[in-house]
Design a protein around this motif. Structure first.
Motif, PDB file in Angstrom:
ATOM      1  N   GLN A 646     -15.174  92.156  66.118  1.00 41.89           N
ATOM      2  CA  GLN A 646     -13.195  92.267  66.247  1.00 41.89           C
ATOM      3  C   GLN A 646     -12.550  94.003  65.867  1.00 41.89           C
ATOM      4  OE1 GLN A 646     -13.295  89.612  63.007  1.00 41.89           O
ATOM      5  NE2 GLN A 646     -13.540  87.690  63.499  1.00 41.89           N
ATOM      6  N   ALA A 647     -11.388  93.582  66.103  1.00 40.45           N
ATOM      7  CA  ALA A 647     -10.172  94.342  66.402  1.00 40.45           C
ATOM      8  C   ALA A 647      -9.079  93.389  66.558  1.00 40.45           C
ATOM      9  CB  ALA A 647     -10.697  95.234  67.871  1.00 40.45           C
ATOM     10  N   LEU A 648      -8.288  94.045  65.300  1.00 41.10           N
ATOM     11  CA  LEU A 648      -6.964  93.075  64.795  1.00 41.10           C
ATOM     12  C   LEU A 648      -5.571  93.809  65.477  1.00 41.10           C
ATOM     13  CD1 LEU A 648      -5.753  90.786  63.744  1.00 41.10           C
ATOM     14  CD2 LEU A 648      -5.756  91.639  61.797  1.00 41.10           C
ATOM     15  N   VAL A 649      -5.318  94.012  66.317  1.00 41.13           N
ATOM     16  CA  VAL A 649      -4.116  94.215  66.859  1.00 41.13           C
ATOM     17  C   VAL A 649      -2.402  93.857  66.233  1.00 41.13           C
ATOM     18  CG1 VAL A 649      -1.916  94.945  68.568  1.00 41.13           C
ATOM     19  CG2 VAL A 649      -5.012  94.413  69.010  1.00 41.13           C
ATOM     20  N   ARG A 650      -1.760  94.572  64.709  1.00 40.04           N
ATOM     21  CA  ARG A 650      -0.445  94.261  64.340  1.00 40.04           C
ATOM     22  C   ARG A 650       0.550  94.367  64.950  1.00 40.04           C
ATOM     23  NH1 ARG A 650      -4.961  94.949  60.115  1.00 40.04           N
ATOM     24  NH2 ARG A 650      -5.012  93.435  58.363  1.00 40.04           N
ATOM     25  N   ALA A 651       1.198  94.115  64.782  1.00 45.80           N
ATOM     26  CA  ALA A 651       3.113  94.325  64.930  1.00 45.80           C
ATOM     27  C   ALA A 651       4.054  93.572  64.432  1.00 45.80           C
ATOM     28  CB  ALA A 651       3.089  93.737  66.872  1.00 45.80           C
ATOM     29  N   ASP A 652       5.043  94.173  63.924  1.00 43.49           N
ATOM     30  CA  ASP A 652       5.758  94.015  63.271  1.00 43.49           C
ATOM     31  C   ASP A 652       7.342  94.582  63.657  1.00 43.49           C
ATOM     32  OD1 ASP A 652       6.789  96.317  61.458  1.00 43.49           O
ATOM     33  OD2 ASP A 652       4.691  95.624  60.697  1.00 43.49           O
ATOM     34  N   ALA A 653       8.382  93.809  63.292  1.00 47.62           N
ATOM     35  CA  ALA A 653       9.685  93.647  63.600  1.00 47.62           C
ATOM     36  C   ALA A 653      10.556  93.416  63.171  1.00 47.62           C
ATOM     37  CB  ALA A 653      10.065  93.260  65.345  1.00 47.62           C
ATOM     38  N   ASN A 654      12.117  93.630  63.274  1.00 56.12           N
ATOM     39  CA  ASN A 654      13.103  93.129  62.354  1.00 56.12           C
ATOM     40  C   ASN A 654      13.543  91.795  62.945  1.00 56.12           C
ATOM     41  OD1 ASN A 654      13.621  95.389  60.824  1.00 56.12           O
ATOM     42  ND2 ASN A 654      14.999  96.891  61.926  1.00 56.12           N
ATOM     43  N   GLU A 660       5.972  89.329  68.642  1.00 54.59           N
ATOM     44  CA  GLU A 660       5.032  87.951  69.577  1.00 54.59           C
ATOM     45  C   GLU A 660       4.977  87.611  71.009  1.00 54.59           C
ATOM     46  OE1 GLU A 660       5.286  83.286  70.011  1.00 54.59           O
ATOM     47  OE2 GLU A 660       7.336  84.082  68.636  1.00 54.59           O
ATOM     48  N   LYS A 661       6.058  88.499  71.167  1.00 54.66           N
ATOM     49  CA  LYS A 661       6.710  88.911  73.096  1.00 54.66           C
ATOM     50  C   LYS A 661       5.629  90.656  73.425  1.00 54.66           C
ATOM     51  CE  LYS A 661      11.142  87.260  73.537  1.00 54.66           C
ATOM     52  NZ  LYS A 661      12.433  87.236  73.658  1.00 54.66           N
ATOM     53  N   PHE A 662       5.958  91.563  72.839  1.00 50.00           N
ATOM     54  CA  PHE A 662       4.437  92.404  72.212  1.00 50.00           C
ATOM     55  C   PHE A 662       3.665  92.790  73.019  1.00 50.00           C
ATOM     56  CE2 PHE A 662       1.391  95.781  70.016  1.00 50.00           C
ATOM     57  CZ  PHE A 662       2.112  97.366  70.718  1.00 50.00           C
ATOM     58  N   LEU A 663       2.852  91.236  72.017  1.00 46.75           N
ATOM     59  CA  LEU A 663       1.540  90.889  72.102  1.00 46.75           C
ATOM     60  C   LEU A 663       0.946  90.201  73.254  1.00 46.75           C
ATOM     61  CD1 LEU A 663       0.773  90.253  67.868  1.00 46.75           C
ATOM     62  CD2 LEU A 663       0.578  92.483  69.687  1.00 46.75           C
ATOM     63  N   ASN A 718       2.554 100.488  80.058  1.00 53.96           N
ATOM     64  CA  ASN A 718       3.775  99.430  80.301  1.00 53.96           C
ATOM     65  C   ASN A 718       4.317  98.578  80.098  1.00 53.96           C
ATOM     66  OD1 ASN A 718       3.288 100.931  82.910  1.00 53.96           O
ATOM     67  ND2 ASN A 718       1.510  99.700  83.504  1.00 53.96           N
ATOM     68  N   ASN A 719       4.552  97.831  78.782  1.00 55.51           N
ATOM     69  CA  ASN A 719       4.815  97.017  77.378  1.00 55.51           C
ATOM     70  C   ASN A 719       6.201  97.921  77.265  1.00 55.51           C
ATOM     71  OD1 ASN A 719       5.094  95.714  75.473  1.00 55.51           O
ATOM     72  ND2 ASN A 719       3.263  95.732  75.506  1.00 55.51           N
ATOM     73  N   GLU A 720       6.941  96.800  77.719  1.00 55.61           N
ATOM     74  CA  GLU A 720       8.408  97.491  77.582  1.00 55.61           C
ATOM     75  C   GLU A 720       9.191  97.189  75.662  1.00 55.61           C
ATOM     76  OE1 GLU A 720      10.982  94.066  79.803  1.00 55.61           O
ATOM     77  OE2 GLU A 720       8.947  93.156  80.081  1.00 55.61           O
ATOM     78  N   TRP A 721       7.882  96.465  75.348  1.00 55.58           N
ATOM     79  CA  TRP A 721       9.125  95.932  73.462  1.00 55.58           C
ATOM     80  C   TRP A 721       7.785  97.188  72.531  1.00 55.58           C
ATOM     81  CZ3 TRP A 721      11.958  92.145  73.640  1.00 55.58           C
ATOM     82  CH2 TRP A 721      11.605  91.114  74.527  1.00 55.58           C
ATOM     83  N   GLN A 722       7.156  97.538  73.414  1.00 55.29           N
ATOM     84  CA  GLN A 722       6.469  98.822  72.299  1.00 55.29           C
ATOM     85  C   GLN A 722       7.459  99.915  71.870  1.00 55.29           C
ATOM     86  OE1 GLN A 722       4.474 102.108  74.263  1.00 55.29           O
ATOM     87  NE2 GLN A 722       3.449 102.767  72.489  1.00 55.29           N
ATOM     88  N   SER A 723       8.735 100.055  71.972  1.00 56.34           N
ATOM     89  CA  SER A 723       9.537 101.299  71.537  1.00 56.34           C
ATOM     90  C   SER A 723      10.148  99.915  70.559  1.00 56.34           C
ATOM     91  CB  SER A 723      10.683 102.038  72.413  1.00 56.34           C
ATOM     92  OG  SER A 723      11.267 100.840  73.501  1.00 56.34           O
ATOM     93  N   LYS A 724      10.405  98.663  70.753  1.00 55.96           N
ATOM     94  CA  LYS A 724      11.074  97.722  69.560  1.00 55.96           C
ATOM     95  C   LYS A 724      10.175  97.010  68.345  1.00 55.96           C
ATOM     96  CE  LYS A 724      14.104  96.062  72.898  1.00 55.96           C
ATOM     97  NZ  LYS A 724      13.364  96.696  74.617  1.00 55.96           N
ATOM     98  N   VAL A 725       8.688  97.342  68.367  1.00 59.22           N
ATOM     99  CA  VAL A 725       7.447  97.376  67.816  1.00 59.22           C
ATOM    100  C   VAL A 725       7.142  98.211  66.389  1.00 59.22           C
ATOM    101  CG1 VAL A 725       7.905  94.704  67.681  1.00 59.22           C
ATOM    102  CG2 VAL A 725       5.810  96.589  68.944  1.00 59.22           C
ATOM    103  N   ARG A 726       6.582  98.128  65.556  1.00 58.01           N
ATOM    104  CA  ARG A 726       5.417  98.941  65.077  1.00 58.01           C
ATOM    105  C   ARG A 726       4.537  98.788  65.249  1.00 58.01           C
ATOM    106  NH1 ARG A 726       6.295 100.290  58.954  1.00 58.01           N
ATOM    107  NH2 ARG A 726       6.126  97.983  58.575  1.00 58.01           N
ATOM    108  N   TRP A 727       3.555  99.127  66.052  1.00 61.06           N
ATOM    109  CA  TRP A 727       2.281  98.364  65.961  1.00 61.06           C
ATOM    110  C   TRP A 727       0.726  98.464  65.058  1.00 61.06           C
ATOM    111  CZ3 TRP A 727      -1.657 101.461  68.873  1.00 61.06           C
ATOM    112  CH2 TRP A 727      -1.146 102.012  69.710  1.00 61.06           C
TER     113      TRP A 727
END
Length: 738
Positions: A646-654, A660-663, A718-727
């Motif tokens: 397994q690998a877990l991709v975590r993302a959080d934002a304000n 959710e959109k990033f993942l 190419n992920n447009e949400w990358q700059s808006k989250v911490r992952w």
């Protein structure tokens, strides 16, 4: 004129690449080596870079390449073997290589300004004379008891450093008192390479091995000089530490070094004490309780082969040991070996990789081996050794379930449990009450409108700490005063819900007022040396009732504890985390192991609302081995680790929609050999003001998983949400709720 060259550096930034720098004219004559530290400009600042390669040509235009500004003129290069290990870790955990090297170095070696290298000061006994004989005779009394113990300790060793003295439970006042009485003196410790000598082994403290122990020691000794992984599955109190000590003797006698990993700082003092009693060799410590200069001293002495034994927590696995001959991982199942933020490595797994690369043996020891290690042992990837009998003839305590489903509880304790406590105390024995929840109660609520005081940053209830008069969030650390009335309806009928260690301590201190009660948790042991002090008081029988959290669950030896009671363990029976039953079983067995470790028989009582639950019945009636095999069978049917990867991709934002959109955009990638779960909210969706989501990748082979993670990293461009989250990416996650 020498040919212009370039350096490829590992820079501590969140980018998965090396950076090319030019060598300035002033340094062209310098002979650079891989592993050397240099100062390089990066953006508007200067950072420490690690030389990873020296090349003659560069694909970039010369005018676009910055030059390094300085070199670090110290003998503190990272050894080639450690570079290989860190490079492997960066690749396996898909973490930026610069940050991997950065975290493996002591703090003072990460700074641009070179640290001042202070000599190591140690203390030793002065020769006995007529002048100090009278002073010495007055030490052996109750008022100077700790001074006398410290003097005795120093008299059995040539020299001891302050970190060792402090870890063994002594303070500066006791040390200064002996100095003022001219019984001991401080000296500058000479840094000389470790060499085994005739009086390095104190055979007086060597125990006679049982047949089981002797077989294990023999098997390990025969594998010295080649890679082999030995899993010692020994019940609590079976003498695993003695097996470690006698296995170490042969390695040390060949002038080689030993690395010992323990899961928590709390286990370091007793480990150090046992090793100090057995070996008169240089022992150094590595854990978060040391200051930056002390950790730098450990790193330097390890790197220069001055240290014979390094004892440390998970980050000690990166200690530079040029003559490493053996690695020992005690309590290998413990989740504390997994780093849960930034560079998310597992100390046990990295230790195994290091042993393979160095072609040396490694010992994994536990009374409750992890399912992964047991699986590897069953598949004969590890040498499997079992210790089924307790040392010194003591018997393993029997675990009994107390059905509290129809009982009235007072402060979480049932009437049968209180009777058992009373009977144990009347016999002059000690009692340990285990509750893995600190504070007074896990929540407070209004009796009128049922309002619950929640942390707005985490959407979780505040924990009441009545002694401090505070509500504290155990997730983000925020605090507030206990409200006098309900925030919702204004009622003053506010009461605590549930129990914590603080409440249990208060209730037992009142109920059994004639006995001394002590609480050992993170709150009561915040001050330096407080944990060692409390543990020593327990051993001296100054306290009869012990209340504690997971800090007391493993490794500690309390010969007079004959009753262990466990409260509120039912949550693990219904957890969404597939590892919860394994963790529950390990915790019950480890805590139960604190009972009856000497000649007195022990008893373990587990309070539960569900005594007929099949997991509890299996563990209590058939033991951990059978429980683990059943658990492995279940995981095999579900293709869960260790039968899947397994690998877990975590993302959080304000904002809740961003992670959710990033993942979700990552989930659109066509993964040929990986299955996906999510995106889904984390178990605690909002923590420290951040909304958190998870995406889980699972594959049947390790290769397929890593290919999937590589696809994830490639898709991020190419992920447009990358700059808006911490992952972050967590390879082989063991905690799915954070």
């Amino acid at each position: 004129m020498p040919q212009a060259k370039f350096l490829q550096l590992a820079i501590p930034v969140p980018l998965r690449q090396l950076f090319t720098y030019a060598i300035p004219d002033a340094l062209l004559e310098h002979s650079f080596t891989v592993g050397e530290r240099v100062v390089a400009p990066f953006g508007h600042r200067h950072v420490i870079g690690i030389v990873m390669a020296i090349v003659d040509e560069c694909e970039f235009a010369p005018n676009k390449i910055k030059a390094i500004t300085n070199i670090i003129e110290h003998d503190q290069c990272i050894p080639q073997a450690l570079i290989k290990l860190l490079t492997t870790c960066a690749s396996y955990y898909h973490h930026p290589i610069g940050d991997v090297f950065h975290q493996a170095l002591p703090v003072l070696l990460r700074q641009v300004e070179p640290p001042s290298i202070a000599p190591i000061i140690a203390w030793q006994c002065l020769p006995k004379t007529e002048d100090n004989a009278e002073v010495l005779s007055k030490l052996d009394n109750k008022r100077s008891k700790k001074q006398w113990q410290l003097y005795q300790l120093l008299s059995h060793h040539q020299q001891l450093t302050w970190p060792e003295i402090r870890t063994l439970g002594f303070n500066k006042a006791q040390l200064s008192a002996l100095e003022n009485k001219q019984l001991i003196a401080s000296v500058e410790q000479l840094a000389t390479p470790f060499q085994w000598h005739d009086d390095a082994l104190n055979q007086e403290n060597e125990f006679t091995l049982s047949t089981e122990q002797a077989v294990v020691v023999s098997a390990i000794s025969q594998s010295i000089g080649q890679y082999s992984c030995h899993l010692i599955d020994g019940i609590t109190g079976s003498g695993k530490t003695e097996v470690y000590l006698q296995s170490m003797t042969k390695v040390l006698s060949h002038h080689q070094q030993v690395l010992v990993l323990v899961p928590e700082i709390g286990l370091t003092p007793q480990t150090l004490s046992r090793f100090e009693q057995r070996f008169n060799v240089p022992i150094f410590l590595h854990h978060s309780g040391l200051n930056d200069k002390e950790r730098l001293a450990t790193w330097q002495n390890a790197n220069q082969n001055n240290a014979a034994i390094i004892i440390g927590t998970r980050s000690a696995v990166f200690s530079p040991l040029p003559k490493l001959g053996l690695i020992i991982v005690d309590e290998e199942h413990d989740a504390s070996f997994k780093q849960q933020d930034s560079f998310r490595y597992h100390g046990r797994d990295v230790a195994i990789i290091r042993a393979k690369q160095l072609n040396i043996p490694i010992i994994l020891g536990s009374a409750t081996p992890s399912f992964e290690s047991l699986h590897n042992a069953i598949k004969q990837r590890y040498h499997y050794h079992q210790l089924t009998k307790r040392a010194a003839g003591s018997r393993q305590a029997k675990v009994s379930l107390l059905d509290v489903s129809n009982q009235t509880l007072q402060a979480g304790l049932s009437l049968p449990l209180k009777k058992a406590i009373s009977q144990t105390l009347e016999r002059g024995e000690q009692v340990l009450i285990f509750l893995n929840r600190r504070g007074y109660s896990p929540a407070i609520n209004c009796q009128e409108c049922h309002w619950v005081a929640e942390c707005t940053r985490c959407q979780c209830p505040y924990t009441l700490h009545r002694g401090q008069g505070l509500l504290i969030c155990h997730h983000c650390g925020s605090q507030k005063r206990v409200p006098a009335q309900c925030d919702s309806c204004g009622s003053v009928r506010i009461k605590p819900i549930g129990q914590g260690t603080e409440q249990i301590e208060e209730y037992l201190a009142q109920t059994f007022a004639q006995y001394s009660t002590v609480r050992i948790d993170r709150d009561s042991t915040r001050r330096k040396g407080e944990l060692n002090k409390l543990l020593q008081q327990v051993l001296n029988k100054e306290h009869q009732i012990l209340i504690g959290t997971q800090m007391l669950a493993k490794g500690h030896h309390f010969p007079d504890v004959t009753l262990v009671a466990m409260l509120d363990i039912d949550g693990a029976l219904f957890s969404f985390d597939y590892r919860a039953p394994e963790n529950m079983a390990q915790l019950i067995v480890q805590v139960a192991g604190r009972a009856g470790r000497a000649s007195k028989p022990g008893k373990v009582l587990v309070q539960t609302q569900y005594p007929q639950h099949p997991l509890l019945q299996d563990l209590v009636n058939n033991g951990y081995q059978h429980f683990a095999k059943q658990g492995l069978n279940e995981r095999q049917m579900a293709f869960l680790p260790p039968f899947g990867y397994q690998a877990l991709v975590r993302a959080d934002a304000n904002y809740p929609s961003y992670p959710e959109k990033f993942l979700r955009q990552i989930a659109t990638v066509n993964f040929s050999d990986c299955e996906l779960a999510g995106p889904m909210p984390a178990a605690i969706e909002k923590r420290a003001g951040k909304y958190r989501f998870h995406l889980l990748l699972q594959a049947k082979t390790r290769q397929a998983l890593h290919q999937g993670v590589t696809q994830v990293l490639q898709s991020l461009t190419n992920n447009e949400w990358q700059s808006k989250v911490r992952w972050s990416i967590d390879i082989d996650p063991i905690e799915l709720s954070w």
